[in-house]
Each structure stands twice: as C-alpha cells, then as structure tokens.
Design a protein around this motif. Structure first.
Motif, short mmCIF file in Angstrom:
data_model
loop_
_atom_site.label_atom_id
_atom_site.label_comp_id
_atom_site.label_asym_id
_atom_site.label_seq_id
_atom_site.Cartn_x
_atom_site.Cartn_y
_atom_site.Cartn_z
N ARG A 219 0.84 -1.20 0.00
CA ARG A 219 0.00 0.00 0.00
C ARG A 219 0.87 1.25 0.00
NH1 ARG A 219 -3.26 -0.15 4.83
NH2 ARG A 219 -2.04 -1.92 5.53
N PHE A 222 1.87 1.91 -3.43
CA PHE A 222 0.75 2.55 -4.13
C PHE A 222 0.77 4.05 -3.86
CE2 PHE A 222 -3.96 3.54 -4.05
CZ PHE A 222 -4.13 3.49 -5.43
N GLU A 223 1.02 4.42 -2.61
CA GLU A 223 1.10 5.85 -2.28
C GLU A 223 2.22 6.53 -3.07
OE1 GLU A 223 1.28 6.92 1.83
OE2 GLU A 223 -0.51 5.77 2.36
N ALA A 225 3.49 5.61 -5.93
CA ALA A 225 3.14 5.70 -7.35
C ALA A 225 2.11 6.81 -7.59
CB ALA A 225 2.59 4.36 -7.83
N VAL A 226 1.13 6.91 -6.70
CA VAL A 226 0.11 7.95 -6.87
C VAL A 226 0.75 9.33 -6.72
CG1 VAL A 226 -1.97 9.00 -5.89
CG2 VAL A 226 -1.84 6.53 -6.15
N MET B 353 -3.24 5.28 -14.13
CA MET B 353 -3.52 4.04 -13.41
C MET B 353 -4.84 3.42 -13.88
SD MET B 353 -2.21 4.64 -9.58
CE MET B 353 -0.47 4.85 -9.25
N PRO B 373 0.56 -5.18 5.15
CA PRO B 373 1.05 -3.94 4.52
C PRO B 373 0.76 -3.91 3.03
CG PRO B 373 2.86 -5.44 4.92
CD PRO B 373 1.66 -6.09 5.52
#
Ligand SMILES: Nc1ncnc2c1ncn2[C@@H]1O[C@H](COP(=O)(O)OP(=O)(O)OP(=O)(O)O)[C@@H](O)[C@H]1O
Ligand SMILES: [Mg+2]
Lengths: 361, 509
Positions: A219, A222-223, A225-226, B353, B373
């Motif tokens: 996760r 993901f942060e 990448a965003v 995305m 996680p």
C-alpha cells in the motif's frame, strides 16, 4: 520545412519496450563511428568487450562485482524516481555509506563477522540515509529543488571522505597514500571461491526482491506511485506527501549507503579515495540504470549486470587495445541521451509542416 | 436552416478502434453550411472520438472525410485548422498569465513575421462585437471565469477564420445565463454561414439550439433527424433504446442529528485572497443541502474546507459532533467523509492508473482492500468489476487506464467510488456534469437513496433545476458569503437567481 513535436494521445506499448533497446543499439552505433575515427575496428573492440565480460568466468565474476553497487544504488534511485523525487545524489550517499561503515571499524572494535557486518551495514545505511534526508527535509520544509541539493551534496560527501582519509583515519604505514589501514577479518565480507564476488551481491538481490514487493505490491508503494503520478490526487486521497518524501529518501539514501558499505567491506577492504570508478561513478550510472529499467526492480538488476559488463569490457579494451577509459563514459552518456530522446518520441510525435504557417492577419 | 444546402463536412464510413473498443463504427455524417448539428449519445457512444477524428487528433482506421466536397487527409490538428475546422475542448488550453489577445494569436506569428498585437487586438474586438462574444481583449486570462475562457477559445477559432466549429459539451461548464449567451453567439454564427457541431446531454438545450440531431449508439450512427420533427422523448429512445422516466424525489420527513456543522468559517484561496467569509450552516442526517452560485464564488474552497483539504483561517468545522477544524484530509476520510471534486482529471483520478487502482484511491487503507502492509489487489479488482456493472461504466476492462475513458464514464467512476463507501457525509460538486440522461437519473436516484438511508449530503451545483428537484434546502453563495438558505419546496428560480447575483435573502423576499 519546419519540425515540431505533437503530443500523442494514444501512447504506444510497443515503443515503451522498444525505446530502451533501440537507444542502447544506437549508442553503440554512434560510438562505433567514434571508434572508427580513431582507427579502431569497432567490431573487434565490441567483440573483445563482450568476450571478456560475458565469455570468461573471471570476467563475469568481475561483472557481478561491478553490478553489486550498481544494483543497490539503482534500486534506491528507482524508488525516488517512482515518486518523481529526482535524487541525483546516490554518489554522495554511497560515499557517506562507505564512511559510516568504516566509522564502525575505526572505533577499534574487533569482533566476529556475525556482529561486525550487521553493525557496518547499519552504519552505512544510517549515514547514507541521513545524507539523503537533508535534501528531503529541505524539499518538504522549504520546497527547494532537490536536483540541485542532492547534486551539490555529492561534492560535500566526497570531500568529507577525503578529509578523513587524508587526516584522522590515515594509515600511518601507508607511505603517505590517503587510505585507512586494512579492515580486520571480521569486517570483511565473505567472498565466493577465488573470485572477488562477495556476499554484497546476495544482499543486493534480496533487497531487489524486497523492493519489488514494496514498490509494486504494498500500500505504501501505491502511495508512492500515486504521489509520483498526480500529487494533487495523492493529497485528495489523504496521503501524506511530506512524510513519504522523507521515508522514500531514507530508503533511497540508505540503499546507496549499503552500496558504499559493500564496496569497502567486500572489495577495497579499506576506505580510500576512489571507492567509485572515477570515469563513470556508480552513483551517476545508477541514474541511467533506473531510467533504462523503466523504474522496475527486475529491470534494475538486469541493466546493472549489462552496465557491469560495460565497465569490465571497457577496462579490457583500455588495456589490450589502448583505448581511452572514457569510452565507457561515452557509451553511457550516449545511452542516456538516446533514452531521454526516445522517451520524448514515445510521448510526442514528430510532425513536419509542409506548408507555410498562417500569418497573423 | 440558413444558406444553401452546401455540404461543409461529409464523413463516410469513419471507423476508429481503441484496444478493446470500437469507438466509431462506420459513421456517416453530413454537416451543412449554416447548420447547427447536435451529436447526441450515451456516455462512451463515441461523440468526442468522432470530433477528434475531424480535428486530426485521431486518425481513423477506415473511412473518408471531405470538406466542401473535397476529400482530405487530416494528419494533425494543423491540417484541420487549414481546412477551417476549429474545436472547443472541454478543458481549455489557455496561458493564464497572458492576455486574451495574446492567447488568441499565440502560435500564429512565425519567424520573421511577428504578429502585431495592436492590430490583433482591434480585430479581436471587432470579432467579439460581430458575434456577440463578450470578453475584454486586453484582460488577462487568469482574471476570467470559465465561461469567459470558453469565449476566448471561440474567438481564437474565429480569428483563424474557421468556418466549421466543433463544441464538445460547451454548456457543461456554464451557468444557465452563460449558456443562453453562448446560444446567442452560436445563432449569429449560423446566420453568417458557419457550420457548427454541438455536443450536449441536456435535451432541452438540444431542442432549443439545433437544426438537426445525429444520435450515436455504441459508436454507430443510429439516425439523423430534423429537430422540428422530433421531441425529447423520442430522442432519448433513439439514444438508449428505451424510455427514460424522470422521477421526482420525496424528501424525508424526520431528519437526524447534524452530521456537518460549519461555524463562522473564513478561508483563503490558492492565491491567498479571501474566498470564504463567515460561513455558517449545518447538514443533518437524511438531508441534502444544496449550494447554488455562479462558479468561482467560493464553491471550491467550501468543498475543500469541509473535506479537510483546506484549513480555514477562522471558524470551526465539526463532523459527527467532533471538532475537525485542524484535522488532515486523511482524518476526514476516516471519519466517513466522501468527496466528488469538480476537477476529475487533475484531482479525483490518476490518469495513468487502471480503473481498479482508481477505485481504491481513497479506500486502500480499509481492511477490505489491505492484506497486512500489502494492497489486496484481487479485492480491488472484484470491487472494480462490481462497480463497472452497477454504474454501467463503459470500458474494455478493469485494467484499462483511466485516461482512455470518455468524459461521462470518468465521472461515473468517481461517483461510484465515493458513493459506495460507508460515508456519513457526501460532498459532491457538479454531480451529473457530463452524464447522459440515463446516468443522470441513476445518480439522482442513488443520491436520493443515500438520503433516505440517513446520510448527509452537500450538493454543490450550478444546475438549479437539479438542486430544486433533489435538495431539502438550498444555500446561495456569492463572493464567498452565504446570501441565504431557502427551503427547496418554497424556493423559486427567479429569487435564487437574484441571490446568486448578490442580493441578500431579506431583500429578495
Ligand atoms: N484514447 C483512448 N484510448 C482508448 N480508448 C478510448 C480513448 N478515447 C476514447 N476511448 C473509448 O472510446 C469510447 C468512446 O469514447 P468517447 O470519448 O468518444 O465517448 P463520448 O461519446 O464522448 O462519451 P461522453 O459523453 O462520456 O463524453 C469509450 O468507450 C472510450 O473508453
Ligand atoms: Mg465526450
């Protein structure tokens, strides 16, 4: 006839893969022209490079030796780039890592490798991480341009190391050479067989696996990448950009720091001036690697090995064919040039205007 | 129809494929001289794609284009401009720090023949008088409202001498008054022999402005009709292949406890200027509070303050009775505040995305989408599949990058994500902007359902009819202040209009 670039609305998958491959090939072609102009047959030279790097077990061992710090630095740079944080400072972070690991040894502590190596890794990681946190903190607090701060800190780190090896840590028996004395056995990384390939390679590969999971599956990844892709969306999603910059740079610098640690503990066995090759320093090559690898951890491993081959092959032709060592640097620079150019072409298309433009009236 | 029956544009057999979709499937279309021709169709029907083909942005896989009877190849936007075709996109491409005139001539002067600004300015002024496009040629773009910026885009096209204008959902970003002014301009262009393609989902507008309507369904042309021979009902039949009922929404009698309480809030905009002044209101569970107002009167800042993205300089914000004034956006999400921002490309989604990733953009921390996680990607994909079906989102798959969705489908993705969380408070800006008729009804019904489930909703919109039909109460924003809060049952469009122009409720009543 005028030329101009036009944004492609449809981005092509094929180009994404083609660009790095073609850039490498083109850079070899351009370099071949340079070689020809110096009266060298480029095919002979490339053949010799290839054979030395990948055709002999000694050569390939040396390739892996070079690839080890490249993988570590490349992974660190990759992670920062993923978030669009332009960390150009792997070279300085590597030097600080080497320094931090050496500092552990310089305390005079002499224990078994089971204790020494982890302590040195910690020292290397911490020093590299701290060094990277300076520009990260400045970015978060003052919005300074990280390209400039990370780059300038490289010079500071190199001088910092120089200060210690010319001064307090200098080995009195080194006949004036700026270096520390050789590390005790416990502070040396295990080497495999009679090659110089050392345990650092295993660390690097394990870290690549870990980074794959962090970057692609977690996760937090993901942060990252965003945030890298759309910072305003990251804010909207409740992500803490400042904290992530600090954490990413902590890891990024820490990994370069470990690269410095394995270099001194696995290869040099002491701290000295040229821990990173003068012609093409690892920390800068890592930038090219991260870019060529499309910010993918497996890609970083693969490209690092190829780059390792370039180093070893370059050294060979330098010795056997009397070519300047800068050939490695030239090829690297050309690759980067073509990759960046290719990136633009995969996002834009080149348009030739046939007719004259409308006038303002 | 004015003018002869000369054919300005003839598209025949236009086919455009994207990975997994046929956006345009052998489309034939004729645009006559002096005609306003509307393209109608559901979200993803292929309207924007067809226009992008006609402006040289996309190259068709098959089919031919002829302009004024001559077959042409449009390789890029420049070719289209040379053929006298200009397009107003939904997002504008102006340089904020330049003046209107500078923006209009930008890219025109070349090499040794620079454009003379004074001359250009006179010409812009002439054009704007001629076509009734009200905008000051010397004003800076950053000073202009969205509606005015659109006028600059139109002037830019006229300046280049285009005879053929393409407008992709121009009214989606306009207030009703601005839309009326746009129609005046369009009619005067038609009178001067320009040909116009107009795209809109609002059937009353379509009926009011067009000469002919072409309906696209699933990328195919399913019929071109004269407006005087048709009516909204049969248009929507053509469009979706079934009848659409327009529901009315009963309000809930008993309201619950207040969910959002805003008191004396002041806030600054991104340029550091006061944007909100002394804002006080509350929304109860089971209530929809509407915010009406001309865009740029503090709506954006208000939405950001009550979702934790902008910290007020004074006053307090309470959610579920807890003071959240200084809390982060993250804490607002955790407290059950959902938010549909107005800027769907820049804020609400990550263009590169996939749909799956975008569906969990604000929810990836929830146990449902987490595996320790790690991101539970399988759960995200399952969730994406469900929402794609439930909200009828047209996309090749859940793995498609958001960038390639049509405007309306992008809006559906955001609405779907924000409306399926277990929110207590839902803040929505321009909920149905860009949605086709069917999707608009679906979203309104869903909002109504949420109200009846006891959620609190803040609906910020420029669509007064939507506000009147959906909300319990309507607050009017003007220059960052609330001019009054009216019961939707008793409110009238006329008095809302006066308040939107700056009159206080007391003066209006
Ligand atoms: N660049 C692209 N890449 C891939 N698919 C695309 C691209 N542009 C459009 N599409 C697809 O083509 C179809 C038609 O899209 P288009 O934007 O033309 O629809 P539209 O009629 O304008 O819809 P809306 O009313 O929602 O704006 C959609 O399914 C969309 O997902
Ligand atoms: Mg569209």
């Amino acid at each position: 006839m005028a030329m101009r670039l036009e944004l492609r609305l449809e981005r092509s998958r094929k180009l994404e893969v083609l660009v790095p491959v073609v850039s490498v090939l083109l850079s070899l072609v351009v370099c071949a022209v340079l070689l020809l102009s110096t009266g060298t047959n480029p095919l002979t030279a490339y053949g010799a490079m290839l054979k030395e790097a990948f055709g002999t077990s000694y050569g390939f061992g040396e390739v892996l030796v070079k690839a080890t710090p490249l993988i570590l630095c490349g992974l660190g740079v990759m992670l920062a780039f993923k978030m669009m944080f332009w960390n150009i400072g792997a070279e300085g972070q590597l030097h600080m890592g080497a320094w931090g690991a050496t500092a552990v040894v310089m305390t005079g502590w002499d224990a078994s490798a089971w204790l020494m190596i982890p302590a040195m890794m910690l020292g290397g990681f911490a020093a590299g991480a701290l060094w990277a946190l300076i520009p990260a903190y400045l970015k978060v607090k003052l919005n300074t341009n990280e390209i400039i701060t990370t780059l300038l800190l490289n010079y500071v780190a190199i001088l910092w190391v120089a200060h210690f090896i010319y001064g307090p840590w200098k080995d009195p028996t080194s006949f004036g050479f700026p270096m520390t004395k050789q590390f005790p056995d416990g502070a040396q990384l295990l080497r495999f067989g009679d090659s110089r390939v050392h345990l650092g390679l295993v660390f690097a590969l394990l870290i690549a696996v870990a980074l794959y999971f962090i970057q692609e599956k977690s996760r937090w990844g993901f942060e990252i990448a965003v945030t890298g892709s759309n910072p305003r969306a990251a804010e909207y999603a409740g992500m803490n950009a400042g904290r992530n910059i600090l954490l990413v740079m902590l890891l990024s610098g820490g990994l370069a720091g470990i690269a410095g640690m394995v270099e001194v503990s696995g290869i040099q066995l002491k701290l000295l001036k040229d821990i990173s090759p003068h012609a093409a320093p690892y920390g800068y090559t890592a930038i090219i690697i991260a870019w060529l690898a499309r910010r993918n951890p497996w890609g970083v491993v693969l490209v690092s090995i190829l780059m390792g081959g370039l180093y070893v092959g370059g050294e060979t032709v330098q010795i056997t064919m009397k070519l300047p060592v800068n050939i490695v640097l030239i090829i690297q620079a050309l690759i980067l040039f073509f990759v960046l150019g290719g990136d633009i072409l995969s996002r834009y298309r080149l348009v030739f205007d046939r007719k004259e433009a409308l006038s303002g009236g | 129809m004015v003018g002869g029956n000369k054919i300005a544009v003839a598209l025949s057999g236009i086919t455009k494929r994207f990975p997994g979709v046929i956006a345009n499937d052998q489309v034939d279309l004729e645009l006559l001289e002096g005609e306003i021709h509307t393209l109608l169709g559901e979200n993803g029907a292929g309207k924007s794609t067809l226009m992008n083909v006609l402006t040289g942005i996309y190259r068709p896989d098959a089919g031919t284009i002829s302009i004024w009877g001559k077959a042409v190849q449009l390789e890029n936007p420049k070719d289209a401009i040379e053929q006298g075709i200009g397009m107003v996109h939904q997002s504008f491409k102006l340089v904020p720090t330049h003046t209107v005139t500078e923006n209009i001539v930008l890219g025109l002067g070349r090499g040794l023949a620079p454009v003379k600004i004074e001359e250009a300015q006179t010409k812009v002024a002439e054009l704007s008088a001629q076509y009734g496009v009200k905008v000051d040629p010397a004003a800076y773009v950053w000073q202009l409202s969205i509606g005015e910026q659109q006028r600059v885009e139109i002037l830019k096209i006229l300046f280049r001498g285009a005879k053929i204008l393409l407008l992709d959902e121009p009214t989606a970003v306009l207030t009703p008054q601005e839309a009326d002014e746009l129609f005046v301009t369009l009619r005067s262009m038609r009178a001067k022999g320009h040909s116009i393609v107009f795209i809109s989902h609002k059937l009353d507008e379509v009926m009011a402005i067009s000469d002919r309507v072409t309906v696209l369904r699933g990328g195919k042309n399913v019929g071109t009709v004269l407006v005087k021979d048709t009516n909204p009902q049969s248009l929507s039949n053509l469009m979706v292949g079934r009848e659409i009922k327009f529901a009315t929404f009963p309000r809930k009698e008993a309201l619950g406890d207040p969910v959002l309480e805003v008191e004396g809030v002041h806030a600054l905009n991104s340029r550091g200027l006061p944007a909100l002044r002394d804002i006080t209101f509350s929304v109860a569970a089971g209530e929809i509070l509407g915010f009406a107002g001309v865009a740029g009167n503090g709506q954006q800042e208000l939405a950001e303050v009550i979702t934790g993205l902008l910290e007020p300089t004074a006053g307090s914000v309470r959610v579920n009775g807890v003071d959240m004034t200084r809390e982060s956006a993250r804490r607002f999400i955790d407290a059950g505040v959902s938010y549909v921002p107005a800027d769907r490309h820049g804020v609400a989604t990550v263009a590169d995305m996939s749909l799956s990733h975008n569906f969990v953009l604000r929810r990836y921390r929830e146990p449902k989408f987490a595996k320790g996680p790690f991101l539970n990607f399988a759960a995200a994909v399952g969730y994406a599949r469900r929402l794609i079906k439930e909200f009828n989102i047209s996309t090749p798959s859940h793995a498609t990058p958001i960038r390639s969705l049509s405007g309306g489908n992008l809006q559906k993705v955001i609405l779907a994500r924000e409306m399926t969380t277990r929110h207590r408070l839902l803040v929505v800006m321009s909920a149905t902007r860009g949605l086709d008729v069917g999707a608009t009804e679906f979203v309104r019904e869903t909002l109504n359902e949420h109200r009846h489930k006891g959620r609190a909703i803040v609906l910020i919109s420029e669509d007064l009819e939507e506000l009147l039909s959906l909300t319990n109460r309507i607050a009017v924003l003007f220059h960052g202040e609330i001019m009054g809060i009216l019961d939707a049952d008793k409110a009238e469009i006329a008095s809302l209009g006066l308040m939107m122009a700056g009159q206080a409720q007391a003066e209006v009543a």
